[in-house]
Design a protein around this motif. Sequence first.
Motif, mmCIF file in Angstrom:
data_model
loop_
_atom_site.group_PDB
_atom_site.id
_atom_site.type_symbol
_atom_site.label_atom_id
_atom_site.label_comp_id
_atom_site.label_asym_id
_atom_site.label_seq_id
_atom_site.Cartn_x
_atom_site.Cartn_y
_atom_site.Cartn_z
ATOM 1 N N LEU A 25 18.332 65.909 -17.988
ATOM 2 C CA LEU A 25 19.042 65.866 -16.708
ATOM 3 C C LEU A 25 18.971 64.487 -16.055
ATOM 4 O O LEU A 25 19.691 64.211 -15.103
ATOM 5 C CB LEU A 25 18.479 66.914 -15.752
ATOM 6 C CG LEU A 25 18.568 68.373 -16.221
ATOM 7 C CD1 LEU A 25 17.964 69.300 -15.173
ATOM 8 C CD2 LEU A 25 20.009 68.769 -16.510
ATOM 9 N N GLY A 26 18.047 63.648 -16.526
ATOM 10 C CA GLY A 26 17.988 62.283 -16.024
ATOM 11 C C GLY A 26 17.388 62.136 -14.648
ATOM 12 O O GLY A 26 17.733 61.225 -13.907
ATOM 13 N N LEU A 27 16.441 63.033 -14.290
ATOM 14 C CA LEU A 27 15.800 62.922 -12.971
ATOM 15 C C LEU A 27 14.385 63.458 -13.033
ATOM 16 O O LEU A 27 13.993 64.152 -13.977
ATOM 17 C CB LEU A 27 16.611 63.677 -11.911
ATOM 18 C CG LEU A 27 16.905 65.169 -12.137
ATOM 19 C CD1 LEU A 27 15.750 66.045 -11.688
ATOM 20 C CD2 LEU A 27 18.177 65.563 -11.400
ATOM 21 N N LYS A 43 12.968 60.533 -8.825
ATOM 22 C CA LYS A 43 13.442 59.459 -9.686
ATOM 23 C C LYS A 43 14.825 59.827 -10.228
ATOM 24 O O LYS A 43 15.110 60.991 -10.509
ATOM 25 C CB LYS A 43 12.503 59.223 -10.885
ATOM 26 C CG LYS A 43 11.100 58.761 -10.511
ATOM 27 C CD LYS A 43 11.108 57.346 -9.968
ATOM 28 C CE LYS A 43 9.680 56.912 -9.595
ATOM 29 N NZ LYS A 43 9.680 55.567 -8.966
ATOM 30 N N ILE A 44 15.680 58.816 -10.390
ATOM 31 C CA ILE A 44 16.969 58.976 -11.055
ATOM 32 C C ILE A 44 17.078 57.862 -12.083
ATOM 33 O O ILE A 44 16.912 56.687 -11.757
ATOM 34 C CB ILE A 44 18.140 58.914 -10.050
ATOM 35 C CG1 ILE A 44 18.144 60.171 -9.178
ATOM 36 C CG2 ILE A 44 19.473 58.778 -10.766
ATOM 37 C CD1 ILE A 44 19.260 60.211 -8.157
ATOM 38 N N LEU A 56 23.997 62.173 -6.500
ATOM 39 C CA LEU A 56 22.585 62.502 -6.300
ATOM 40 C C LEU A 56 21.802 61.236 -5.997
ATOM 41 O O LEU A 56 22.054 60.169 -6.574
ATOM 42 C CB LEU A 56 22.015 63.194 -7.546
ATOM 43 C CG LEU A 56 22.642 64.547 -7.899
ATOM 44 C CD1 LEU A 56 22.061 65.066 -9.205
ATOM 45 C CD2 LEU A 56 22.425 65.551 -6.776
ATOM 46 N N PHE A 57 20.791 61.379 -5.112
ATOM 47 C CA PHE A 57 20.010 60.230 -4.663
ATOM 48 C C PHE A 57 18.541 60.614 -4.555
ATOM 49 O O PHE A 57 18.193 61.789 -4.361
ATOM 50 C CB PHE A 57 20.505 59.732 -3.298
ATOM 51 C CG PHE A 57 21.912 59.217 -3.309
ATOM 52 C CD1 PHE A 57 22.154 57.860 -3.408
ATOM 53 C CD2 PHE A 57 22.996 60.085 -3.226
ATOM 54 C CE1 PHE A 57 23.459 57.373 -3.420
ATOM 55 C CE2 PHE A 57 24.297 59.608 -3.235
ATOM 56 C CZ PHE A 57 24.526 58.243 -3.333
ATOM 57 N N ILE A 58 17.705 59.610 -4.674
ATOM 58 C CA ILE A 58 16.275 59.825 -4.454
ATOM 59 C C ILE A 58 16.064 60.289 -3.022
ATOM 60 O O ILE A 58 16.607 59.709 -2.083
ATOM 61 C CB ILE A 58 15.489 58.523 -4.731
ATOM 62 C CG1 ILE A 58 15.528 58.188 -6.228
ATOM 63 C CG2 ILE A 58 14.054 58.636 -4.243
ATOM 64 C CD1 ILE A 58 14.936 56.842 -6.573
ATOM 65 N N GLU A 154 16.221 52.086 -8.694
ATOM 66 C CA GLU A 154 16.208 53.399 -8.056
ATOM 67 C C GLU A 154 17.451 53.534 -7.207
ATOM 68 O O GLU A 154 17.799 52.640 -6.438
ATOM 69 C CB GLU A 154 14.962 53.569 -7.177
ATOM 70 C CG GLU A 154 13.670 53.621 -7.972
ATOM 71 C CD GLU A 154 12.461 53.828 -7.076
ATOM 72 O OE1 GLU A 154 12.609 53.626 -5.844
ATOM 73 O OE2 GLU A 154 11.390 54.177 -7.578
ATOM 74 N N LYS A 155 18.143 54.652 -7.342
ATOM 75 C CA LYS A 155 19.352 54.915 -6.569
ATOM 76 C C LYS A 155 18.959 55.666 -5.308
ATOM 77 O O LYS A 155 18.597 56.830 -5.353
ATOM 78 C CB LYS A 155 20.333 55.739 -7.402
ATOM 79 C CG LYS A 155 21.677 55.944 -6.742
ATOM 80 C CD LYS A 155 22.614 56.670 -7.670
ATOM 81 C CE LYS A 155 23.972 56.840 -7.018
ATOM 82 N NZ LYS A 155 24.904 57.571 -7.867
#
Length: 481
Positions: A25-27, A43-44, A56-58, A154-155
């Motif tokens: 899922l990458g997070l 984390k993303i 989606l954002f931290i 980090e996004k």
Amino acid sequence: MSSVLVEVITVQITVTLRRQPVGGLGLSIKGGAEHKVPVVISKIFKDQAAEQTGMLFIGDAIIQVNGINVESATHEEVVHLLRNAGDEVTITVQYLREAPSFLKLPLGSPGPSSDHSSGTSSPLFDSGLHLNGNSTNTAPSSPSSPIDNEPKYEKRWLDTLSVPLSMARISRYKTGTDKLRSNAFEVLALDGVSTGILQFYTAQESADWLRAMSTNISDLTLQNMKMANKCCSPSDQVIHMGWVNERLEGADSSQLYKFKFLALKGSSFYIFSTPPVSTLDWVRAEKIYNLCEVLFKIHKLWLVDDCWLQANLYLGIHQDFDLEDQRPYCFSVMVGHGKSHYFNVELGSELAVWEKSFQRAIFLEVQRTGSKTYMCSWQGDTLCFTVDFALGFTCFDSKTKNVLWRFKFSQLKGSSDDGKTRVKLLFQNLDTKQIETKELEFQDLTAVLHCIHSFIAAKVASVDPVFIDSQSIARKYMYSN
């Protein structure tokens, strides 16, 4: 100031992720109900499923996973749901204004509730979901070296954005409702994309900023008007324009409103869905009315003593309106064939400006026009009825042009109508002092009555401007404040 930095407040959003063979899922997530904190994205990872959505954002709090509410779920329960949710995972998240303090803890740091020997995750530290959650996958469940696996970027949420104020609009009401925001208002840019909500601690702060923002937008609109008027003839100048809320026709008790942009220009009153930004846009208005044939009427003012003031600013013309809605600063513009538009503005000062602007625009148009003639009939004869700024009222035969009667404005002592087509005008004969009744029938009686009102008001204003100012309900409100 031509733009403003505002806080972004978002509602819940739902995003569908496709689990990737490499990266999952990458997070990563932190938090859990056992520590009375929400489960949030911590984390993303770049170029993986979560990052590719762009939504989606931290710091986003996870509300639902595949329709299952996880606001009261433990950390392990959420991890289990995400790892076993299949190849397509739908999650609902919400942006948290204040980022949880545990997000600042370093990845992999020891914690009081961590138990590395048991293989379970600690809710205050990252559980990586950037790997494939399939139990048959040989990849480890968490990074072996936190430092090596730290994402290169980090996004994060951006807490501010720039909203251009030129032609922007302001609303204290929640979109699609008649509910006021608590100590807040929304600023919407002309492009309809850049928006933001300003939230304040007190109602006084909110009111002060609302007035300041409104003043700034008005100043910018005035600049746009001056630029537009350079391309217009002296008889076609823009007198005033700006945003209002129009009550929808046939709206139920919720009293829904829609943004409209109004303009008073030359001989016409315009209603737009979006502001005119070029000369071609003026012919694309939703509605265009002749200023001599409209009537401005104030309905509500919220006064200092917390009572409603309903003001009739017209002479002998009555129309009932449903005024059950609770919005202050309301006015209507009555047009031909008995129709009307009902508007609301955010501030009493805006209402006063619209009142003064309508008066000025109508008076200028009456003076420019000089006279208006309407076809009418009585007892089968086709007649012409003229309202003249200098001469008053004249009725003559449409074929022979013979004048049947003529009276000055001062000789009109009263009127009555059937609400449809017929009107009785009561004039006083200067010689006999007797009242003479003249009955006429018009195809659009409302437009004629509005025209009579406009000419009489303009005549009074030319003789006694102070009297007209003394009748301004909105300006009385401004002085009382």
